[in-house]
Design an enzyme around this catalytic site. Structure first.
Site: not given
Length: 271
Positions: A17, A128
């Site tokens: 996270k 990504d």
């Protein structure tokens, strides 16, 4: 973590996270990526550490600045600068269908390309690239961030991981279970350019199977006619189905529509 005060969680990925924090010493805001490495095999842990080492060497005006990393209680923490202007995905959604001027699109795109050149010249793959990973400062400077840390060990894992996240940016070779390469980054770059230009994803479908079929065919809705033929040709070159036919990032930067803008963003220190 003691020197940072948590403000709020701002993101969650398949491997960790992101938390917005304030440094207790200088009161500046940073983003900390928290990756749980306690459940990883030793090889994967070493891989993650190696990638952080690589990240720490990337210094460029258009790449989110790495500050430090440390390990505590089975987590790897990576401290990065906070970009206070949000990300491109938010900017696109805020438009409510009103298209961006071509100048704005190209100004952003040039900066993304300069960041990618810095990365690819060092034989690093981003892995990504998507609009949520392209950040802005309040001054409107683009910063490429969120490199695919926790590098995937093969393309099947890559595909599985991407299915959890955002499959819109997958290249045909990944859909066909072939290895990721620098031209796969270029395909994702095309997806981002298309998205800024049309405010939509180039490849969309109700399920994964149909999405993969669309990507492998390379068929996408046309670019709005208000944009120049050069911009349309640029997008089509990034979307070549065979990765061998896609341009390298250095070739993209040599295209006249891009080359004419580079000096605007290239400070003397970046060449």
């Amino acid at each position: 973590m003691d020197k940072y005060a948590k403000i709020k969680k701002i993101g969650e990925g398949s491997f960790g996270k992101a938390v917005l924090v304030r440094n207790r010493t200088d009161s500046k805001q940073y983003v900390i990526k928290e990756i749980n490495i306690s459940k990883m095999q030793k090889k994967e842990r070493d891989e993650a550490r190696k990638e952080v080492e690589v990240l720490s060497q990337l210094k460029h005006p258009n790449i989110v600045t790495y500050r430090e990393s440390f390990e505590e209680r089975g987590n790897l923490y990576i401290v990065m600068d906070y970009c206070d202007g949000g990300d491109l995905y938010q900017k696109i959604n805020q438009r409510r269908g009103v298209l961006f001027p071509e100048d704005q699109i190209l100004d952003w795109f040039v900066q993304i390309c300069l960041a990618m050149k810095h990365v690819h010249d060092r034989k690093i793959l981003h892995r990504d690239i998507k609009s949520q990973n392209i950040f802005l400062t309040k001054g409107g400077i683009i910063k490429l961030g969120d490199f695919g840390i926790a590098k995937v060990l093969n393309s099947t894992v890559e595909l599985a991981r991407t299915c959890i996240g955002t499959p819109y940016y997958l290249s045909p070779e990944i859909c066909e279970n072939r290895p990721y390469n620098n031209k796969s980054d270029i395909w994702s770059l095309g997806c981002v350019l298309y998205e800024i230009t049309t405010l939509k994803h180039a490849f969309e479908a109700g399920n994964m199977k149909n999405l993969v079929l669309k990507i492998i065919r390379g068929s996408y809705p046309p670019i709005p006619s208000q944009y120049s033929s050069e911009l349309r040709q640029l997008i089509s070159s990034l979307f070549k189905r065979s990765y061998r036919e896609r341009p390298s990032i250095n070739s993209v930067l040599k295209k006249s529509i891009i080359r004419n803008r580079i000096d605007k963003f290239l400070s003397k220190t970046v060449r």
